[in-house]
Design a protein around this motif. Structure first.
Motif, PDB file in Angstrom:
ATOM      1  N   ARG A   1       7.972   4.633  -6.468  1.00 13.15           N
ATOM      2  CA  ARG A   1       8.106   3.659  -5.376  1.00 13.15           C
ATOM      3  C   ARG A   1       8.867   4.270  -4.199  1.00 13.15           C
ATOM      4  O   ARG A   1       8.507   4.076  -3.031  1.00 13.15           O
ATOM      5  CB  ARG A   1       8.840   2.417  -5.879  1.00 13.15           C
ATOM      6  CG  ARG A   1       8.006   1.521  -6.787  1.00 13.15           C
ATOM      7  CD  ARG A   1       8.894   0.593  -7.605  1.00 13.15           C
ATOM      8  NE  ARG A   1       9.737  -0.228  -6.775  1.00 13.15           N
ATOM      9  CZ  ARG A   1       9.438  -1.445  -6.337  1.00 13.15           C
ATOM     10  NH1 ARG A   1       8.277  -1.974  -6.673  1.00 13.15           N
ATOM     11  NH2 ARG A   1      10.262  -2.129  -5.596  1.00 13.15           N
ATOM     12  N   LEU A   2       9.934   5.016  -4.509  1.00 19.38           N
ATOM     13  CA  LEU A   2      10.717   5.649  -3.444  1.00 19.38           C
ATOM     14  C   LEU A   2       9.875   6.650  -2.664  1.00 19.38           C
ATOM     15  O   LEU A   2       9.987   6.765  -1.438  1.00 19.38           O
ATOM     16  CB  LEU A   2      11.940   6.348  -4.045  1.00 19.38           C
ATOM     17  CG  LEU A   2      13.017   5.432  -4.636  1.00 19.38           C
ATOM     18  CD1 LEU A   2      14.085   6.263  -5.345  1.00 19.38           C
ATOM     19  CD2 LEU A   2      13.659   4.574  -3.555  1.00 19.38           C
TER      20      LEU A   2
ATOM     21  N   GLY B   1       6.603   6.580  -2.125  1.00 16.87           N
ATOM     22  CA  GLY B   1       5.715   5.860  -1.216  1.00 16.87           C
ATOM     23  C   GLY B   1       6.448   5.205  -0.063  1.00 16.87           C
ATOM     24  O   GLY B   1       6.005   5.261   1.094  1.00 16.87           O
ATOM     25  N   LEU B   2       7.612   4.578  -0.364  1.00 21.26           N
ATOM     26  CA  LEU B   2       8.350   3.887   0.695  1.00 21.26           C
ATOM     27  C   LEU B   2       8.943   4.874   1.697  1.00 21.26           C
ATOM     28  O   LEU B   2       8.951   4.619   2.907  1.00 21.26           O
ATOM     29  CB  LEU B   2       9.467   3.047   0.060  1.00 21.26           C
ATOM     30  CG  LEU B   2       8.993   1.807  -0.704  1.00 21.26           C
ATOM     31  CD1 LEU B   2      10.128   1.214  -1.527  1.00 21.26           C
ATOM     32  CD2 LEU B   2       8.427   0.763   0.246  1.00 21.26           C
ATOM     33  N   GLY B   3       9.448   6.022   1.208  1.00 18.96           N
ATOM     34  CA  GLY B   3       9.999   7.021   2.116  1.00 18.96           C
ATOM     35  C   GLY B   3       8.937   7.602   3.028  1.00 18.96           C
ATOM     36  O   GLY B   3       9.133   7.727   4.251  1.00 18.96           O
ATOM     37  N   ALA B   4       7.783   7.961   2.443  1.00 17.19           N
ATOM     38  CA  ALA B   4       6.681   8.484   3.256  1.00 17.19           C
ATOM     39  C   ALA B   4       6.201   7.433   4.254  1.00 17.19           C
ATOM     40  O   ALA B   4       5.883   7.736   5.410  1.00 17.19           O
ATOM     41  CB  ALA B   4       5.536   8.936   2.352  1.00 17.19           C
ATOM     42  N   GLY B   5       6.169   6.169   3.822  1.00 16.57           N
ATOM     43  CA  GLY B   5       5.734   5.100   4.721  1.00 16.57           C
ATOM     44  C   GLY B   5       6.704   4.888   5.872  1.00 16.57           C
ATOM     45  O   GLY B   5       6.282   4.685   7.023  1.00 16.57           O
TER      46      GLY B   5
ATOM     47  N   GLN C   1       0.826  -1.211   0.000  1.00 16.78           N
ATOM     48  CA  GLN C   1       0.000   0.000   0.000  1.00 16.78           C
ATOM     49  C   GLN C   1       0.858   1.258   0.000  1.00 16.78           C
ATOM     50  O   GLN C   1       0.519   2.263  -0.632  1.00 16.78           O
ATOM     51  CB  GLN C   1      -0.933  -0.007   1.211  1.00 16.78           C
ATOM     52  CG  GLN C   1      -2.099  -0.977   1.102  1.00 16.78           C
ATOM     53  CD  GLN C   1      -3.072  -0.609  -0.002  1.00 16.78           C
ATOM     54  OE1 GLN C   1      -3.032  -1.167  -1.099  1.00 16.78           O
ATOM     55  NE2 GLN C   1      -3.929   0.354   0.253  1.00 16.78           N
ATOM     56  N   PHE C   2       1.973   1.226   0.712  1.00 21.01           N
ATOM     57  CA  PHE C   2       2.902   2.358   0.654  1.00 21.01           C
ATOM     58  C   PHE C   2       3.344   2.606  -0.787  1.00 21.01           C
ATOM     59  O   PHE C   2       3.379   3.750  -1.257  1.00 21.01           O
ATOM     60  CB  PHE C   2       4.136   2.077   1.520  1.00 21.01           C
ATOM     61  CG  PHE C   2       3.907   2.226   2.994  1.00 21.01           C
ATOM     62  CD1 PHE C   2       2.953   3.098   3.485  1.00 21.01           C
ATOM     63  CD2 PHE C   2       4.652   1.503   3.914  1.00 21.01           C
ATOM     64  CE1 PHE C   2       2.738   3.243   4.857  1.00 21.01           C
ATOM     65  CE2 PHE C   2       4.457   1.635   5.277  1.00 21.01           C
ATOM     66  CZ  PHE C   2       3.491   2.498   5.743  1.00 21.01           C
ATOM     67  N   ILE C   3       3.665   1.534  -1.499  1.00 19.36           N
ATOM     68  CA  ILE C   3       4.199   1.666  -2.857  1.00 19.36           C
ATOM     69  C   ILE C   3       3.130   2.146  -3.821  1.00 19.36           C
ATOM     70  O   ILE C   3       3.391   2.994  -4.696  1.00 19.36           O
ATOM     71  CB  ILE C   3       4.786   0.318  -3.324  1.00 19.36           C
ATOM     72  CG1 ILE C   3       6.044  -0.012  -2.503  1.00 19.36           C
ATOM     73  CG2 ILE C   3       5.114   0.345  -4.807  1.00 19.36           C
ATOM     74  CD1 ILE C   3       6.618  -1.367  -2.795  1.00 19.36           C
ATOM     75  N   THR C   4       1.906   1.634  -3.695  1.00 18.78           N
ATOM     76  CA  THR C   4       0.866   1.954  -4.672  1.00 18.78           C
ATOM     77  C   THR C   4       0.070   3.205  -4.317  1.00 18.78           C
ATOM     78  O   THR C   4      -0.153   4.063  -5.174  1.00 18.78           O
ATOM     79  CB  THR C   4      -0.103   0.769  -4.811  1.00 18.78           C
ATOM     80  OG1 THR C   4      -0.651   0.436  -3.525  1.00 18.78           O
ATOM     81  CG2 THR C   4       0.611  -0.443  -5.387  1.00 18.78           C
TER      82      THR C   4
END
Length: 521
Positions: free
Chosen positions: A409-410, A412-416, A323-326
């Motif tokens: 992707r980065l 979403g992953l960074g924010a997550g 979900q972070f990525i998408t």
């Protein structure tokens, strides 16, 4: 018609009467001629009319026949067109079926090739990981020996100093002579080569980071083995088989229902569903068990934990990262409710095993998807470098994803990761399983990448970590956070390659903080 003889024709005595009779006969004859002519003309007109009617009828008949012929021709053409269309449709269906079978065959061949390539990559990766782990272990052992030797040396020098000081004190007491001070040779040696010391310290940090990264990769492998273990268990336990699939689907579905909502309780339903599912797993299936040490990064005693709970938490972590990525890649603020949910689950006392949180299951996913958060770097232009950076592929063993997809992707992953590590547990009865210092370490790990190894990946990831998280960062770390932010958005972009768009994007974050948060660095 024969003309009657005049009764007075033979009369010789009356010429006038004879003339009168002839005149009357002449009038009668003219009238008869007129009628006869009129009758003849009428007959001629009738004949002409009949002739015209006959001609018209003949022409009408011809037109009708021509129309029937045309209709028959059109019917034949329509039937022929229908037959042609049906034949073409049949041929198209056959061609489509042929292409489908061909595509299916090609897909199967690609999958087999991808599986072979993936197996080769896994084998190569396993060999590389084994070599790296062995190298890291040897380096760590060497550093430990060096540190012990240095401590022993310092202890010996300090003992010499103390001994000589004690001898001087005793000599003074005995002869009332001046104190003999330690010579420079007897004092502890302080290295003066500062760059060498920094290099050694940096090398030690890199070795530690690599060893930690390899440990999390091992945890990720153990989680894959756990999935296979549970697949074997369901074949032996009908009750487990009946419930495990439903529980897994409920967890993944509920994670997908989490939304960005300012209204309190907007995500209560999916949160309750996940907690209820995990509680059912804990209470109803305490068996089978597995060793907890396979899923925790730090050394722990030999503790057994419920396999189904760990299995479901693994799927929960995988769904959160997906979900972070998408979702968070498109709307970074969606990461916050996902981070809140994840930290709630991994801190909840019912899901701790002997007081130990399974947060490492989630962090292992991050070590696979986003290694630069933990000090790992590599060349974006090489296969090995991209693998080290966690650059995704379109499918297993397939081509790399595009630069744009990688950047997304980065984001979403960074924010997550920020949403996970910057959580305030002051008002919670639970213990924070992943304190905020991990966020500081992630930012510092990126900033400490050697200048020649800095890539666009680091720039985009650092921006994603800082964007929308600066306020909480300052709340936790105060002025130190402000100094780190200044380094990140003003000095660090200068270390990027010339013309780097990612560096420009990162450097504009300072202006955004001024404009939106009134934060002046």
């Amino acid at each position: 018609m024969a003309t009657p003889e005049s009764p007075w024709k033979a009369a010789r005595d009356s010429p006038s009467r004879q003339l009168l009779w002839e005149l009357s006969r002449l009038a009668v004859t003219q009238q008869e001629d007129l009628y006869e002519r009129l009758d003849r003309e009428a007959q001629e007109r009738e004949a002409a009319h009949k002739s015209i009617l006959a001609l018209s009828q003949a022409r009408h008949e011809q037109v009708r026949k021509d129309a029937e012929i045309e209709r028959d021709r059109l019917d034949r053409l329509e039937k022929q067109a229908l037959r042609d269309r049906e034949r073409q449709e049949a041929e198209a269906r056959q061609e489509e079926e042929r292409q489908r079978k061909q595509a299916e065959q090609e897909r199967l061949e690609r999958r087999r090739a991808a599986e072979r390539a993936e197996a080769a990559v896994r084998a190569e990766r396993a060999a590389t990981e084994e070599r790296n782990a062995e190298t890291a272990r040897k380096q760590a052992e060497k550093d430990r020996h060096n540190a012990e030797a240095e401590r022993a040396k310092k202890a010996a020098q300090e003992a010499v100093v103390r001994r000589k000081a004690e001898e001087a004190r005793k000599a003074k007491q005995a002869s009332n002579s001046p104190i003999v001070r330690p010579t420079p040779e007897s004092q502890p040696t302080i290295p003066t080569a500062k760059p060498s010391r920094e290099s050694t310290s940096r090398q030690t940090i890199l070795v530690r980071q690599e060893a930690e990264h390899q440990r999390y990769l091992e945890i990720h492998k153990n989680l894959k083995d756990l999935r296979q273990h549970m697949d074997r268990q369901v074949k032996q336990d009908p009750n487990l088989k009946a419930k495990m699939g439903d529980m897994r689907r409920m967890v993944r579905k509920s994670v997908g229902q989490v939304i960005e909502g300012k209204k309190k309780g907007a995500n209560k339903a999916p949160q309750d569903n996940i907690v209820a599912t995990l509680l059912e797993a804990v209470k109803s299936f305490p068996q089978p068990t597995v060793s907890l040490g396979n899923f925790i990064a730090r050394p722990i005693p030999n503790i057994q934990g419920p396999a189904l709970l760990i299995y479901l938490l693994n799927h929960f972590a995988k769904a959160v990262v997906s979900q972070f990525i998408t979702e968070a890649a498109v709307a970074p603020k969606v990461a916050d409710p996902l981070g809140t949910l994840a930290m709630l689950v991994f801190s909840k006392k019912e899901f701790l095993i002997n007081g130990i949180s399974l947060i490492d299951v989630l962090i292992a996913k991050y070590h696979i998807r986003c290694p630069p958060l933990f000090g790992i770097y590599g060349d974006e232009k090489s296969v090995q470098g991209r693998t080290r950076l966690g650059w995704g592929r379109e499918e297993a063993g397939g081509p790399w994803v595009s630069d744009q997809v990688h950047q997304s992707r980065l984001t979403g992953l960074g924010a997550g990761y920020a949403a996970l590590s910057l959580r305030n547990f002051e008002r919670s009865a639970n213990t924070n399983p992943y304190p905020p210092y991990h966020y500081w370490q992630a930012v510092a790990a990126i900033l400490n990448v050697p200048a020649g190894e800095v890539t666009d990946t680091h720039m985009y990831l650092l921006r994603a970590l800082l964007m929308n998280s600066e306020t909480r960062f300052l709340e936790f770390f105060g002025d130190a956070a402000k100094k780190l932010l200044r380094v990140a958005v003003t000095e660090y972009p200068r270390r990027a390659a010339k013309g780097s768009v990612a560096a420009v994007v990162l450097s504009t974050l300072g202006d955004t903080m001024k404009r939106e948060k009134k934060l002046y660095l």
